[in-house]
Structures are given as C-alpha cells and as structure tokens.
Design a protein around this motif. Structure first.
Motif, PDB file in Angstrom:
ATOM      1  N   GLU A  25     -15.633   4.251  17.942  1.00 57.52           N
ATOM      2  CA  GLU A  25     -15.614   3.997  16.507  1.00 57.52           C
ATOM      3  C   GLU A  25     -16.461   2.773  16.166  1.00 57.52           C
ATOM      4  N   GLY A  26     -17.208   2.885  15.075  1.00 57.59           N
ATOM      5  CA  GLY A  26     -18.039   1.765  14.648  1.00 57.59           C
ATOM      6  C   GLY A  26     -17.225   0.520  14.344  1.00 57.59           C
ATOM      7  N   ASP A  27     -16.036   0.701  13.753  1.00 54.29           N
ATOM      8  CA  ASP A  27     -15.196  -0.447  13.423  1.00 54.29           C
ATOM      9  C   ASP A  27     -14.697  -1.152  14.681  1.00 54.29           C
ATOM     10  N   ALA A  28     -14.524  -0.397  15.774  1.00 52.26           N
ATOM     11  CA  ALA A  28     -14.112  -1.013  17.039  1.00 52.26           C
ATOM     12  C   ALA A  28     -15.225  -1.903  17.580  1.00 52.26           C
ATOM     13  N   VAL A  29     -16.470  -1.471  17.413  1.00 52.51           N
ATOM     14  CA  VAL A  29     -17.606  -2.292  17.837  1.00 52.51           C
ATOM     15  C   VAL A  29     -17.675  -3.564  16.996  1.00 52.51           C
ATOM     16  N   VAL A  30     -17.442  -3.428  15.696  1.00 53.07           N
ATOM     17  CA  VAL A  30     -17.464  -4.592  14.803  1.00 53.07           C
ATOM     18  C   VAL A  30     -16.392  -5.599  15.212  1.00 53.07           C
ATOM     19  N   ALA A  31     -15.183  -5.113  15.479  1.00 55.36           N
ATOM     20  CA  ALA A  31     -14.093  -6.007  15.875  1.00 55.36           C
ATOM     21  C   ALA A  31     -14.420  -6.717  17.182  1.00 55.36           C
ATOM     22  N   SER A  32     -14.980  -5.990  18.134  1.00 52.55           N
ATOM     23  CA  SER A  32     -15.335  -6.587  19.419  1.00 52.55           C
ATOM     24  C   SER A  32     -16.460  -7.604  19.255  1.00 52.55           C
ATOM     25  N   ALA A  33     -17.419  -7.306  18.376  1.00 51.16           N
ATOM     26  CA  ALA A  33     -18.519  -8.242  18.132  1.00 51.16           C
ATOM     27  C   ALA A  33     -18.001  -9.540  17.519  1.00 51.16           C
ATOM     28  N   ARG A  34     -17.070  -9.424  16.584  1.00 49.57           N
ATOM     29  CA  ARG A  34     -16.485 -10.626  15.984  1.00 49.57           C
ATOM     30  C   ARG A  34     -15.766 -11.454  17.039  1.00 49.57           C
ATOM     31  N   ASN A  35     -15.051 -10.788  17.930  1.00 52.54           N
ATOM     32  CA  ASN A  35     -14.349 -11.499  18.998  1.00 52.54           C
ATOM     33  C   ASN A  35     -15.334 -12.186  19.936  1.00 52.54           C
ATOM     34  N   ALA A  36     -16.454 -11.515  20.213  1.00 52.70           N
ATOM     35  CA  ALA A  36     -17.458 -12.098  21.106  1.00 52.70           C
ATOM     36  C   ALA A  36     -18.051 -13.366  20.507  1.00 52.70           C
ATOM     37  N   VAL A  37     -18.304 -13.344  19.205  1.00 53.81           N
ATOM     38  CA  VAL A  37     -18.854 -14.528  18.534  1.00 53.81           C
ATOM     39  C   VAL A  37     -17.837 -15.664  18.540  1.00 53.81           C
ATOM     40  N   ALA A  38     -16.575 -15.324  18.285  1.00 54.53           N
ATOM     41  CA  ALA A  38     -15.536 -16.350  18.221  1.00 54.53           C
ATOM     42  C   ALA A  38     -15.231 -16.955  19.584  1.00 54.53           C
ATOM     43  N   ALA A  39     -15.549 -16.234  20.650  1.00 54.92           N
ATOM     44  CA  ALA A  39     -15.152 -16.674  21.989  1.00 54.92           C
ATOM     45  C   ALA A  39     -16.163 -17.607  22.648  1.00 54.92           C
ATOM     46  N   VAL A  40     -17.350 -17.756  22.068  1.00 59.04           N
ATOM     47  CA  VAL A  40     -18.384 -18.554  22.728  1.00 59.04           C
ATOM     48  C   VAL A  40     -18.605 -19.867  21.995  1.00 59.04           C
ATOM     49  N   ASP A  41     -19.209 -20.800  22.695  1.00 65.23           N
ATOM     50  CA  ASP A  41     -19.556 -22.097  22.128  1.00 65.23           C
ATOM     51  C   ASP A  41     -20.886 -21.958  21.397  1.00 65.23           C
TER      52      ASP A  41
END
Length: 207
Positions: free
Chosen positions: A91-107
């Motif tokens: 699902e496209g929304d699952a990719v969006v959620a994962s992308a947001r998490n990836a951005v939030a998880a890095v410095d």
C-alpha cells in the motif's frame, strides 16, 4: 587510468537491458540476468545509508549532472519505485508511514533537506487537491445545507410578515426551525473544516 566508479549495473549489463547485445548466447544471457537481479537486490540496501547522506556531499556528487538529466533520472527512479510497490502489492500509505519513520529516526545534522521532505497519504493528497480547488464533498454538503436553510428562513419571514398569527403556531414556526437547523449544520461543517485544515496545522507549526 583510474577505475570507473562502481554503479548498480555494469556497462555490459546496461547494454543487455537496452537490447544492445543480441548476439549473446542463451546461457550467457541467463547468467547475466541472474547477476543483474543480484545487483538490484543488493542495491536496495544502499538507500538506508543514503537517507541522512549530507546535503553537501549530494551537491558535490551531482555538480556535474545538469538539471534536465537529473529530472529525468528522478522521474525514472519514481517509476521504478512505483512498479516495485505494485508488484509486491504494498500500500502506498504504508510506504509513506515508513518514510516518515525513516526521517524521524535519523540525525538531520548536515542534512537540512530532511526537514523539508514531505510525504502525503492518499487521503492527505485528496484533501490538498480539494483545498487547492476550493471544493470538497463536505463543503458541497455545507453549501447545500446553507442554501436549504436560507430558503426556509426566507419562507418563515414571508409567512411572519403576511400572516403573523399563523407564524406563531407549530406549523407556522416549522420553516424557521428547519431553516435555522440547516444553517447551523452548514456553519458547523465549515467551522470544523477550518479548525482541521487551518487552525490545527497552524498550531502544529507554532509548536
């Protein structure tokens, strides 16, 4: 002479995928396709390490690439991304959620562009399009309720003016009550959308 930088595909593999090696034997072609698949699989893991790659390094790496070529490459990357997502039924929304998490998880130090990256779910994209167009199903309902309510209010005022005695009874006051409720409902819808799309984002931006 220095070696060429390592890329996802070798020059021979690029020619193979472009149909430029028609004389290759079937066995050799099969081996090459297997090697390409392995390179693609291995290359997917590289993006994890590029999420917070410094902006300055990106600029230096791409300084020899003109905007036209880079635009075409980014478009092709997006096409490949969507094809892979569709093939796996993700699902496209699952990719969006994962992308947001990836951005939030890095410095984000050295990668200021991370703070400007935006991802929108399907519902959010629809809402943005509706806001840009100035319409939405809920706004259409609100407009219909307001028009309906105003019509009944006008009727109630006309009745009150022409027949004051009749307007004081249950039947005479019905148009006023119906009109008032319809107008109130329309205003509530408009108000709630204003809170959701204007006030809440403004408060989030302030915080």
């Amino acid at each position: 002479m220095p070696d060429e930088p390592v890329s996802l595909l070798t020059n021979d593999q690029r020619r193979r995928l472009s149909g430029g090696d028609a004389d290759a034997e079937a066995a050799e072609e099969g081996q090459d396709r297997q090697a390409i698949r392995e390179r693609v699989t291995a290359g997917l893991g590289d993006f994890e390490h590029l999420v917070d790659y410094p902006d300055e390094e990106f600029e230096l790496a791409l300084e020899a690439v003109d905007d036209e070529e880079l635009t075409r490459t980014l478009a092709e990357m997006r096409v490949v991304e969507e094809r892979i997502r569709l093939l796996r039924g993700i699902e496209g929304d699952a990719v969006v959620a994962s992308a947001r998490n990836a951005v939030a998880a890095v410095d984000a130090d050295g990668a200021a562009t991370l703070g400007r990256v935006e991802f929108h779910t399907t519902a959010e994209q629809r809402e943005l399009a509706e806001r840009e167009a100035g319409t939405s199903p809920w706004l259409e309902r609100a407009e219909a309720l307001l028009q309906f309510g105003l019509l009944f209010l006008v009727v109630s005022f006309v009745v009150a003016f022409l027949a004051p005695d009749a307007s004081s009874g249950p039947v005479g006051s019905a148009p006023f009550l119906i009109g008032s409720l319809a107008v109130a409902a329309g205003l509530v819808i408009v108000g709630l959308r204003g809170v959701k799309h204007d006030l809440v984002p403004a408060v989030r931006g302030f915080l």
